[in-house]
Design an enzyme around this catalytic site. Structure first.
Site, PDB file in Angstrom:
ATOM      1  N   SER A 133     -78.805 131.515 -64.346  1.00  0.00           N
ATOM      2  CA  SER A 133     -78.600 130.158 -64.859  1.00  0.00           C
ATOM      3  C   SER A 133     -78.050 130.115 -66.278  1.00  0.00           C
ATOM      4  O   SER A 133     -77.684 129.042 -66.763  1.00  0.00           O
ATOM      5  CB  SER A 133     -79.921 129.374 -64.798  1.00  0.00           C
ATOM      6  N   LYS A 140     -86.539 122.108 -66.980  1.00  0.00           N
ATOM      7  CA  LYS A 140     -85.535 122.359 -68.015  1.00  0.00           C
ATOM      8  C   LYS A 140     -85.219 121.081 -68.791  1.00  0.00           C
ATOM      9  O   LYS A 140     -85.061 121.103 -70.024  1.00  0.00           O
ATOM     10  CB  LYS A 140     -84.279 122.928 -67.372  1.00  0.00           C
TER      11      LYS A 140
END
Length: 803
Positions: free
Chosen positions: A686, A729
């Site tokens: 990511s 996140k």
């Protein structure tokens, strides 16, 4: 008898003969005998004079029942009657004194009692030296026997040594002093010769000494070198005597009868009854002192401790459940909705075999307490089974009883502790199950958690089927990727992500602070925690998705306040806890929570990462220097992240001219990419877009906006692929004060899971190519001139993703 044993007959006379079958009286010995047989009573009545002489004859060993003339021994003992005592029931107690050995020469009368012609036997000594040796050996053996056993007084040694001048008398006295068996005593009596008589006495002494040694070995639990057959015989005789005295035979029968009554009252299936009856019958025929007895009894105790047929009444009231969930847990609206849906189906169709709920999320977000709240709300018993770290399949299925210390598995043991067949069993930390050479516990759980199979779950310890279909299973996990795929396929995952700052503030205000104040004795003067103080603890003293460390920090503050109140001695007064007092109580901040880039800078970008404690902002740094075109990567990275950095580097090189960099310059330049917090392992794809942006900024010289954070996997063509952990996140970006977040286009659907307050505070952009990220995050990039497309040279290749 041979001539040596018979001796010589001196004279003869006719006397009455009294047969004895259980008592041996030696010459010079005195013994009392109880007389009850009709023939013997007739003898006593016919010879009632004082000091009547009667020959005491002895029945041959092993002959039982009525005494016949052919069973009488040849050697008898002439005796005289010392005392007579009439007893109730036409019987007498007679005291005899033995006088001398005689030989029965002829039976002259059988009715009403025996009379015989007897002759006195003279004792002979053929080898005086050998006799002396025998006597000394017998004394030595007897001294050893007295020293080994407390049953024989030491004075006997003295008495025996006084009779060594009369070896015959010595042998008789020695034999009468020891409790030999009847047959052995009779053999000594039959030996008229001194040498054979002493030899037999010595043999008996050795046998008795061996018996005493065996008895001592039993007491000390040691093994000796004694003849096995003699030792086993003595042990068995001793065991029988002990069991008879203790009444153990009745104990095993009583226990078996008690278990049979319990079994009849349960009404179990035939297969289960058959197995239980088999064990009960085994118990009935085993001595309680046997180790196997305790093994079977323990099995039956555990068998009947299972909640056979015991069920609690389930009462599903969705309003009450909703109230219980709201009282114990703030937020988690989607989780609560799914739980209510699950329970609504069970209320409409109690026989419905619904899915197994799996609460997945970071530590401290309330997974275990959710399960307990459900059980309390619907009226089911609750039991938590921790399966974290379990590596042995037998922990789930139980151990077979062939092993020492065998135990049932955790599942049936949990049902026993819960006390019913329909509890709520929570399998905690299911993602931390291991496997090794002892089996795979996760494979054993497949049957437990499968509604189509668990109605006949068999534990290896009990070896009978048990119905688990009525159990409501709930499991918890931190990492779904650590759960084996076949097991995960049986679970319906309900994700519980981390809490926002506002949620933590409300949880602390509504739940944690009242609990901490109550537990620390501050209820009389509770401290007033200001919202800013609670947020200070959340931001700078904890780094977690849940609230466990928040509770620990509040407990630390409460302890210090409690100490101040006790030390002051005055009546406690409520105090207001503000930010300054938090820093006084807890010290300097432990974390600069989610420290992002504080100003626009070249080569430094804010990435978003997911950890076990929730999301975090991960700063990525890039640096260039003169060199030979090498790429250096540091920060304790995993293989996946290293490959992601390589892909980002290759894509950035392909955009070099658009970024204003000549390829020749790249050949003379080394690039270094660093992920701070180098001691923390990192992995995953990511960070691809963040690395690409940092390299593009480094090569082009365009600064990166400090209020932008991003996440996403990048391909060699610059496409942005979806990643996981979007909610966590975005929560991390929100906590760090980020204004703009860039996500993969495919993750746009995950924004529905993000709390409204976070979505309103963040400007979220969804992209499908890195070029869009450059335009959003690189200051000045959107105004850069578009270079002409480069010519494609021979050897260039176009990279396409696999189908």
């Amino acid at each position: 008898m041979d001539n040596e044993e018979r001796g010589s007959v001196i004279a003869d006379e006719t006397v009455p003969v009294l047969p004895l079958q259980s008592t041996v009286i030696y010459p010079q010995g005195v013994a009392t005998v109880q007389i009850g047989i009709e023939e013997n009573i007739a003898l006593l009545k016919s010879n009632a004079e004082p000091d009547t002489r009667i020959a005491l004859a002895f029945s041959d060993a092993g002959v039982a029942g009525e005494v016949r003339r052919e069973t009488l021994s040849r050697v008898a003992v002439m005796s005289r009657v010392l005392d007579r005592l009439k007893l109730p029931g036409n019987s007498y107690q007679i005291t005899f004194q033995g006088l001398r050995r005689v030989e029965i020469l002829e039976i002259v009368q059988e009715r009403p009692y025996y009379r015989a012609r007897v002759g006195e036997v003279a004792e002979t000594v053929r080898d005086p030296f050998k006799v002396n040796v025998y006597v000394q050996k017998a004394i030595n053996l007897f001294e050893r026997l007295v020293g080994s056993s407390n049953n024989y007084p030491k004075e006997l040694i003295h008495i025996l040594k006084m009779n060594v001048d009369s070896p015959g008398r010595f042998a008789d006295l020695l034999c009468s002093s020891i409790n030999f068996e009847y047959a052995e005593k009779q053999r000594v009596l039959q030996a008229v010769g001194i040498e054979p008589r002493l030899q037999r006495v010595i043999e008996l002494l050795r046998s008795e000494l061996d018996r005493v040694k065996v008895a001592q070995e039993v007491e000390k639990r040691a093994k000796g070198d004694i003849e096995e057959s003699r030792r086993e015989y003595f042990l068995r005789q001793q065991l029988k005597t002990i069991q008879k005295e203790l009444g153990d035979d009745d104990l095993s029968r009583r226990d078996a009868d008690d278990y049979s009554e319990k079994l009849d009252a349960l009404g179990l299936p035939e297969e289960v009854v058959r197995e239980a009856e088999r064990e009960i019958e085994r118990l009935r025929h085993i001595q309680p002192s046997s180790s196997e007895y305790q093994v079977i009894k323990t099995y039956l105790d555990r068998f009947f401790a299972l909640p056979w047929g015991v069920e609690t009444d389930e009462d599903i009231d969705l309003r009450r459940v909703r109230t219980a969930l709201d009282d114990g847990h703030f937020g988690l609206e989607k989780v609560k909705e799914r739980i209510l849906e699950f329970l609504a189906v069970r209320k409409l169709n109690p026989a419905h075999k619904g899915p197994i709920l799996c609460f997945a999320g970071p530590p401290g977000v309330g997974k275990t307490s959710l399960g307990k709240a459900i059980a309390e709300a619907i009226g089911r018993n609750f039991f938590r089974i921790s399966v974290g770290g379990v590596r042995d399949e037998a922990e789930i299925r139980g151990h077979r009883r062939t092993y020492v210390g065998a135990l049932p598995g955790k599942i049936l043991n949990g049902l026993t502790r819960a006390g019913c067949m329909n509890p709520l069993l929570m399998l905690d930390e299911i993602d931390k199950i291991g496997s090794d050479h002892r089996g795979d516990p996760a494979a054993a759980l497949l049957e437990v958690l499968d509604p189509e199979q668990n109605n006949s779950f068999t534990d290896h310890y009990f070896n009978v089927p048990f119905d688990l279909s009525k159990v409501l299973f709930v499991v918890t996990a931190n990492y779904l990727h650590d759960i084996p795929r076949p097991l995960l396929d049986r679970l319906e995952v309900i994700s519980i992500e981390g809490y926002t700052e506002n949620e933590k503030l409300q949880i602390g205000r509504r739940h944690l602070i009242p609990k901490v104040v109550r537990e620390h004795g501050l209820s009389s003067a509770p401290p007033d925690f200001q919202d800013a103080a609670i947020l200070e603890v959340v931001r700078h003293f904890t780094r977690e998705a849940g609230v466990r460390n928040l509770q620990r920090s509040l407990e630390k503050v409460a302890r210090k306040i409690a100490r101040e109140q006790v030390e002051s001695g005055a009546e406690a007064a409520p105090i207001a806890v503000d930010v300054d007092q938090i820093q006084t109580y807890l010290g300097p901040p432990r974390y600069l929570h989610d420290e992002a880039v504080d100003h626009d800078e070249v080569g430094v970008a804010n990435g978003l990462a997911w950890t076990a404690s929730g999301g975090e902002v991960l700063v990525i740094e890039a640096l260039k220097m003169k060199g030979k075109g090498k790429l250096v990567i540091t920060g304790k990275l995993g293989e996946v992240m290293k490959e992601s950095v390589q892909a980002a580097h290759s894509f950035t090189r392909s955009r070099a001219e658009k970024l204003g960099v000549r390829l020749d310059d790249l050949e003379n330049m080394d690039l270094h990419i660093h992920f701070p917090a180098g001691a923390v392992p990192k992995d995953g794809p990511s960070a691809g877009v963040t690395v690409t942006l940092a390299l593009a900024s480094l090569l082009s010289g365009f600064p990166i906006r400090s209020d932008v954070a991003m996440t996403g996997e990048v391909t060699l063509r610059g496409k942005v692929l979806p990643v996981g952990g979007i909610k966590d996140k975005l929560l991390a970006a929100y906590r760090a004060g980020i204004r703009m977040v860039v996500l993969p286009k495919a993750n746009e659907k995950d924004l529905v899971e993000v709390p409204d307050e976070v979505r309103e505070a963040l400007e979220v952009h969804a992209i499908d190519h890195v070029d869009a990220l450059f335009e959003l995050a690189l200051i000045g990039y959107d105004s850069a001139p578009e270079p002409p497309p480069p010519d494609v040279e021979a050897g260039d290749a176009t990279v396409t993703p696999p189908a």
